[in-house]
Design an enzyme around this catalytic site. Structure first.
Site, short mmCIF file in Angstrom:
data_model
loop_
_atom_site.label_atom_id
_atom_site.label_comp_id
_atom_site.label_asym_id
_atom_site.label_seq_id
_atom_site.Cartn_x
_atom_site.Cartn_y
_atom_site.Cartn_z
N ASP A 57 -27.79 -27.33 4.88
CA ASP A 57 -26.53 -28.01 5.12
C ASP A 57 -26.71 -29.52 4.96
O ASP A 57 -27.51 -30.13 5.66
CB ASP A 57 -26.04 -27.70 6.54
CG ASP A 57 -24.54 -27.85 6.69
OD1 ASP A 57 -23.94 -28.58 5.88
OD2 ASP A 57 -23.97 -27.25 7.61
N ASP A 58 -25.99 -30.11 4.01
CA ASP A 58 -26.00 -31.57 3.78
C ASP A 58 -27.29 -32.05 3.12
O ASP A 58 -27.69 -33.20 3.31
CB ASP A 58 -25.81 -32.35 5.08
CG ASP A 58 -24.42 -32.22 5.68
OD1 ASP A 58 -23.63 -31.42 5.17
OD2 ASP A 58 -24.13 -32.93 6.66
N CYS A 101 -18.46 -28.63 3.88
CA CYS A 101 -19.08 -27.32 4.11
C CYS A 101 -18.18 -26.13 3.76
O CYS A 101 -18.54 -25.29 2.93
CB CYS A 101 -19.53 -27.20 5.56
SG CYS A 101 -20.63 -28.53 6.11
N HIS A 155 -19.18 -20.91 6.18
CA HIS A 155 -18.82 -21.81 7.27
C HIS A 155 -18.08 -21.00 8.33
O HIS A 155 -17.27 -20.12 7.98
CB HIS A 155 -17.92 -22.95 6.76
CG HIS A 155 -17.68 -24.01 7.78
ND1 HIS A 155 -18.55 -25.05 7.99
CD2 HIS A 155 -16.66 -24.19 8.66
CE1 HIS A 155 -18.08 -25.83 8.95
NE2 HIS A 155 -16.94 -25.33 9.37
N ASP A 368 -25.47 -27.15 0.34
CA ASP A 368 -24.04 -26.90 0.14
C ASP A 368 -23.31 -28.13 -0.40
O ASP A 368 -22.22 -28.02 -0.93
CB ASP A 368 -23.37 -26.39 1.43
CG ASP A 368 -23.45 -27.36 2.59
OD1 ASP A 368 -24.18 -28.37 2.52
OD2 ASP A 368 -22.78 -27.10 3.62
N HIS A 369 -23.91 -29.30 -0.30
CA HIS A 369 -23.43 -30.55 -0.90
C HIS A 369 -24.44 -31.63 -0.54
O HIS A 369 -25.40 -31.38 0.19
CB HIS A 369 -22.03 -30.93 -0.40
CG HIS A 369 -21.84 -30.75 1.06
ND1 HIS A 369 -22.46 -31.55 2.00
CD2 HIS A 369 -21.13 -29.83 1.77
CE1 HIS A 369 -22.13 -31.13 3.21
NE2 HIS A 369 -21.34 -30.08 3.10
#
Length: 596
Positions: A57-58, A101, A155, A368-369
């Site tokens: 995540d991130d 997310c 999510h 996810d990004h």
């Protein structure tokens, strides 16, 4: 006769269902038919590869193996070990469709873009709001795979839970998704005071909800941390699956870090001493950055330590740089969070090796990004720029799937192919020998409810993995992203406006040589039935951005997209051409469908 009945029952199980009543029927059918349907089909796919997916995540690609001009690499020994595997391919230019997310995860699991899923925020479940569409884990399950979700894969959308389909169960997963119990304490005030920012405990005996939160795991509520528990469960599950060799499996492990708060075992700070941390490059707010494009990082500002720094330095909303001393601490703690979660990746990879299944398992790893670390005076994601939309993507092919006619099979490779996150699902199906659905047909109007239940808006890049860039036949030239805003000026909800508050949408094209973005008028509404209707008004242009990338020359590569040249007279013809290309959309750049 038995074979005929199994065929009929399996057809019933995989038939697409519409409406709430039919979904409830599917739950009953799944429980009743799984015993009958599983055995014949698992024998048929027993030779198919397993799939281990690990999602962070991130996570931005500031790690070894990826091109990161001007940014130091984070300490990631477990990832480095995977990158050294001769079956590994580093996809160096991979981009998400929306840098937040919920929408990003729905995009990569359904293989469809936000304007199709209609999820721009955290407020809807695509099966209700857009269409009752299959995910690629669902297609693997229907092909005989046992599919398992651990941690944050989807999510945790409230709309899923409200409809009784947490994590999209029973559609996507063989069993309900497993979540670490300590995630329930994610917002607990357990952080020690930050030195030089908050009063020490000797003055004020208080814990905080800080963004900087190194801890002792055993002292935390529940005696652990979420990613430690997810890794524990993954290790146990992989061991159990090794005793069920007849059934191929998908295990998706979703780690929560490095998402804020940066809560991790304090020992990982040692890997990134503060004196080794660089200050953010291109940290000033660009003069020509349109205000609508700016991410005001309100979720970061809401943390106790950050809000204290903001107040102490008289920083007004929305613009204003953080002091460099605190900016370095943010970067340090982000790096330490990555090193911590990398250690959990190592535990999972070790368990895969111990299980004996590694030689028949695809390993796929991605974020996810991205996450902005002070470049352009931005922290977080919520943007269309490179630091928000670009992610690390690594795929490790088992020996049985390695071809690579033009590259050495004895070494990993790095691919410069331009990849979108919607391409991952079609690729994994292709590698598993499961039929890849067709590209979704165009739709008209403000809904996508008429699209087929099983189709994708991405394309398999399996040939790139097998043969490398030289003869992989990959022709995608553009990665497409978007981000919504409530207004032209930064607002408190600019990071994540709800559907009904979106008035502007930024549509962005990333080519190898540039990024072009236009912010246009946009409408989004929820009908009484729960269907989401949305549409862009391309006649209503609010702002334009053009950033030039030249990877062959650091002097002319606008790495952090801080020099907007859209209004330069010499770029007028280029902007006009790019505007037409942007309006033509992603369908105008589809590579040919290929598989092996």
């Amino acid at each position: 006769r038995t074979s005929c009945w199994v065929t009929v029952l399996w057809t019933m199980l995989t038939e697409r269902h519409r409406g709430q009543l039919e979904r409830k029927m599917l739950v009953t059918l799944t429980a009743g038919l799984i015993v009958v349907a599983t055995a014949p089909f698992t024998r048929a796919v027993a030779a198919h590869p397993n799939v281990l997916v690990v999602i962070f995540d991130d996570l931005r690609p500031a790690v070894t193996g990826f091109s990161n001009p001007g940014t130091q690499s984070i300490v990631t020994p477990s990832l480095n070990r995977l990158l050294a595997d001769p079956g590994t391919t580093v996809m160096d230019r991979t981009f998400v469709q929306q840098a937040v997310c919920g929408p990003s995860r729905v995009s990569f699991l359904t293989g469809r873009r936000p304007d199709s899923t209609k999820l721009y925020d955290f407020g809807s479940y695509w099966r209700d709001a857009a269409g009752n569409w299959s995910t690629w884990p669902q297609l693997l399950r229907q092909a005989g795979y046992a599919t398992h979700s651990i941690g944050k894969v989807f999510h945790p959308l409230a709309s899923m839970k409200k409809g009784g389909h947490v994590d999209d169960f029973p559609y996507s997963w063989t069993e309900p998704g497993w979540h670490p119990p300590t995630q329930a304490y994610k917002g607990a005030a357990v952080c020690d005071p930050v030195a030089g920012v908050q009063p020490p405990r000797s003055v004020l005996n208080k814990s905080y909800t800080n963004i900087l939160c190194p801890v002792i795991p055993t002292a935390m509520p529940g005696g652990s941390l979420p990613d430690l528990q997810s890794a524990d469960y993954a290790v146990e599950l992989l061991g159990n699956l090794s005793r069920q060799a007849a059934t191929p499996w998908l295990v998706a492990v979703g780690f929560h870090k490095p998402h804020i708060p940066f809560k991790f075992p304090a020992e990982y700070l040692k890997a990134h001493p503060i004196d080794s941390i660089e200050t953010p490059p291109d940290s000033a707010l660009p003069d020509l950055l349109p205000h609508v494009a700016y991410d005001p990082w309100t979720d970061v500002q809401s943390r106790d330590d950050v809000s204290t720094v903001i107040a102490a330095n008289n920083i007004s909303f929305p613009f204003g740089p953080l002091p460099m001393s605190f900016a370095k601490k943010l970067r340090q703690h982000y790096y330490a969070s990555v090193t911590y979660v990398d250690a959990q990746l190592g535990r999972v990879l070790d368990a895969l090796q111990t299980s004996g299944a590694a030689d028949n398992t695809i390993v796929a790893l991605w974020g996810d990004h991205g996450w902005q670390l002070g470049e352009r005076d931005e922290w977080a994601k919520y943007s269309t720029c490179d630091t928000a939309t670009r992610i690390p993507l690594v795929l490790r092919m088992p020996p049985s799937l390695r071809g690579r006619s033009s590259v050495s099979a004895a070494a990993p490779i790095t691919s410069s192919a331009l990849i979108e996150i919607v391409d991952i699902g079609p690729t994994l199906l292709d590698l598993c020998g499961v039929p890849v659905p067709a590209v979704c047909p165009p739709t008209t109007g403000n809904t996508t409810a008429g699209q087929p239940d099983t189709c994708f808006e991405g394309t398999s890049f399996a040939d790139v993995l097998r043969r490398g860039d030289d003869d992989g036949g990959w022709t995608k030239n553009v990665a497409w992203s978007q981000y919504p805003r409530p207004s032209n000026e930064p607002e408190q909800d600019s990071d994540l406006p709800s559907c009904i508050n979106i008035t502007v949408m930024g549509y962005s094209m990333r080519r190898s040589d540039l990024r072009f973005t236009e912010w246009v008028g946009f409408r989004c509404r929820v009908t009484p039935s729960g269907l989401i209707q949305s549409q862009a008004d391309w006649r209503d242009v609010h702002a334009t951005e053009l950033y030039l990338h030249n990877h062959s020359s650091a002097a002319t590569d606008d790495v952090y997209e801080s020099s907007n040249v859209a209004d330069e007279p010499e770029n007028a013809a280029l902007v006009a051409q790019l505007r037409l290309q942007l309006r033509a959309g992603w369908r105008s750049d589809l590579p040919p469908r290929k598989s092996f």
